[in-house]
Design a protein around this motif. Structure first.
Motif, mmCIF file in Angstrom:
data_model
loop_
_atom_site.group_PDB
_atom_site.id
_atom_site.type_symbol
_atom_site.label_atom_id
_atom_site.label_comp_id
_atom_site.label_asym_id
_atom_site.label_seq_id
_atom_site.Cartn_x
_atom_site.Cartn_y
_atom_site.Cartn_z
ATOM 1 N N PHE A 16 -73.074 -0.823 -27.540
ATOM 2 C CA PHE A 16 -72.382 -0.430 -28.769
ATOM 3 C C PHE A 16 -72.779 0.988 -29.169
ATOM 4 N N VAL A 17 -74.028 1.338 -28.990
ATOM 5 C CA VAL A 17 -74.483 2.699 -29.289
ATOM 6 C C VAL A 17 -73.792 3.695 -28.360
ATOM 7 N N GLU A 18 -73.608 3.319 -27.094
ATOM 8 C CA GLU A 18 -72.882 4.187 -26.167
ATOM 9 C C GLU A 18 -71.455 4.427 -26.649
ATOM 10 N N VAL A 19 -70.801 3.376 -27.115
ATOM 11 C CA VAL A 19 -69.428 3.518 -27.617
ATOM 12 C C VAL A 19 -69.408 4.416 -28.845
ATOM 13 N N ILE A 20 -70.343 4.213 -29.769
ATOM 14 C CA ILE A 20 -70.410 5.059 -30.966
ATOM 15 C C ILE A 20 -70.569 6.523 -30.562
ATOM 16 N N THR A 21 -71.484 6.780 -29.645
ATOM 17 C CA THR A 21 -71.728 8.146 -29.196
ATOM 18 C C THR A 21 -70.494 8.719 -28.509
ATOM 19 N N GLU B 143 -65.222 5.092 -18.952
ATOM 20 C CA GLU B 143 -64.697 5.442 -20.279
ATOM 21 C C GLU B 143 -63.568 4.498 -20.678
ATOM 22 N N GLN B 144 -62.723 4.139 -19.708
ATOM 23 C CA GLN B 144 -61.668 3.169 -19.991
ATOM 24 C C GLN B 144 -62.281 1.851 -20.468
ATOM 25 N N ILE B 145 -63.314 1.427 -19.765
ATOM 26 C CA ILE B 145 -63.982 0.168 -20.110
ATOM 27 C C ILE B 145 -64.557 0.240 -21.520
ATOM 28 N N MET B 146 -65.192 1.349 -21.864
ATOM 29 C CA MET B 146 -65.773 1.485 -23.209
ATOM 30 C C MET B 146 -64.698 1.380 -24.282
ATOM 31 N N LEU B 147 -63.554 2.041 -24.069
ATOM 32 C CA LEU B 147 -62.502 2.018 -25.083
ATOM 33 C C LEU B 147 -61.830 0.654 -25.185
ATOM 34 N N VAL B 148 -61.632 -0.005 -24.054
ATOM 35 C CA VAL B 148 -61.060 -1.357 -24.091
ATOM 36 C C VAL B 148 -62.037 -2.314 -24.767
ATOM 37 N N ILE C 196 -67.289 7.849 -28.851
ATOM 38 C CA ILE C 196 -66.215 8.075 -29.830
ATOM 39 C C ILE C 196 -66.527 9.305 -30.678
ATOM 40 N N SER C 197 -67.775 9.445 -31.079
ATOM 41 C CA SER C 197 -68.166 10.547 -31.961
ATOM 42 C C SER C 197 -68.119 11.911 -31.283
ATOM 43 N N THR C 198 -68.324 11.948 -29.977
ATOM 44 C CA THR C 198 -68.469 13.237 -29.300
ATOM 45 C C THR C 198 -67.284 13.615 -28.411
ATOM 46 N N ASN C 199 -66.280 12.779 -28.323
ATOM 47 C CA ASN C 199 -65.142 13.068 -27.440
ATOM 48 C C ASN C 199 -63.820 12.963 -28.175
ATOM 49 N N ASP C 200 -62.838 13.677 -27.646
ATOM 50 C CA ASP C 200 -61.472 13.501 -28.113
ATOM 51 C C ASP C 200 -60.912 12.264 -27.429
ATOM 52 N N MET C 201 -60.187 11.472 -28.154
ATOM 53 C CA MET C 201 -59.631 10.247 -27.599
ATOM 54 C C MET C 201 -58.238 10.519 -27.059
ATOM 55 N N PRO C 202 -57.876 9.795 -25.989
ATOM 56 C CA PRO C 202 -56.497 9.929 -25.493
ATOM 57 C C PRO C 202 -55.532 9.413 -26.555
ATOM 58 N N THR C 203 -54.335 9.937 -26.531
ATOM 59 C CA THR C 203 -53.350 9.520 -27.536
ATOM 60 C C THR C 203 -52.259 8.640 -26.939
ATOM 61 N N TRP D 127 -51.157 5.650 -23.566
ATOM 62 C CA TRP D 127 -51.556 4.684 -22.549
ATOM 63 C C TRP D 127 -51.892 5.414 -21.247
ATOM 64 N N THR D 128 -51.061 6.371 -20.895
ATOM 65 C CA THR D 128 -51.302 7.158 -19.685
ATOM 66 C C THR D 128 -52.609 7.932 -19.798
ATOM 67 N N GLY D 129 -52.860 8.501 -20.969
ATOM 68 C CA GLY D 129 -54.110 9.228 -21.185
ATOM 69 C C GLY D 129 -55.323 8.326 -20.996
ATOM 70 N N LEU D 130 -55.233 7.092 -21.463
ATOM 71 C CA LEU D 130 -56.328 6.132 -21.266
ATOM 72 C C LEU D 130 -56.507 5.843 -19.777
ATOM 73 N N GLN D 131 -55.411 5.646 -19.060
ATOM 74 C CA GLN D 131 -55.480 5.338 -17.631
ATOM 75 C C GLN D 131 -56.044 6.498 -16.820
ATOM 76 N N ASN D 132 -55.913 7.703 -17.322
ATOM 77 C CA ASN D 132 -56.416 8.874 -16.598
ATOM 78 C C ASN D 132 -57.909 9.115 -16.816
#
Length: 150
Positions: A53-58, A79-84, A60-67, A69-74
């Motif tokens: 959970f701390v990894e996910v917080i870090t 990182e995909q696993i963390m966001l899912v 999310i806090s330090t990266n731009d998120m994809p906007t 579905w394709t961005g997530l897949q790329n």
């Protein structure tokens, strides 16, 4: 003593026993319910204290998120696993709050601001995934939870 008196005393004793048993049963059910809620609350709190959970917080806090579905897949698989995982964890949390299983105060006091911050950063992606999959209910409780906290 007559048979009628003995019968009346026996009936009163049976009624009193029934009432005592009923009161005891109600007390036991309330205690069990409180104990289950306390155990679940402790388990939810433990989830917010894991390295994952701390990894996910870090992340999310330090990266731009994809906007999209394709961005997530790329993204790289990790990182995909963390966001899912984030989406699933927040969705589960939202369901538990909506169903009254855990209290909103618990969420507000623990990951509260992170729920809204992460939702704001990931909102466009989740909305696009809803359309692309199509899964109109994807992260619906997560959205509800973030709006309720906000």
């Amino acid at each position: 003593m007559t048979n009628e008196t003995i019968t009346n005393i026996a009936n009163i004793a049976l009624t009193a026993s029934f009432i005592v048993a009923l009161i005891f049963g109600i007390a036991q059910v309330k205690t069990a319910k409180r104990d289950r809620r306390e155990r679940l609350t402790i388990e939810v709190l433990r989830e917010f204290q894991t390295t994952g959970f701390v990894e996910v917080i870090t992340y999310i806090s330090t990266n731009d998120m994809p906007t999209t579905w394709t961005g997530l897949q790329n993204l790289p698989p990790k990182e995909q696993i963390m966001l899912v995982q984030l989406g699933q964890q927040m969705e589960s949390l939202g369901i538990m709050v909506a169903e009254g299983i855990i209290k909103m105060d618990l969420v507000d006091k623990t990951p509260g601001s992170f729920v809204t911050t992460a939702r704001n950063k990931c909102e466009a992606m989740f909305l696009d995934i809803r359309e692309q999959q199509p899964d109109p209910f994807l992260a619906e409780y997560y959205q509800w939870l973030a709006e309720a906290i906000d």
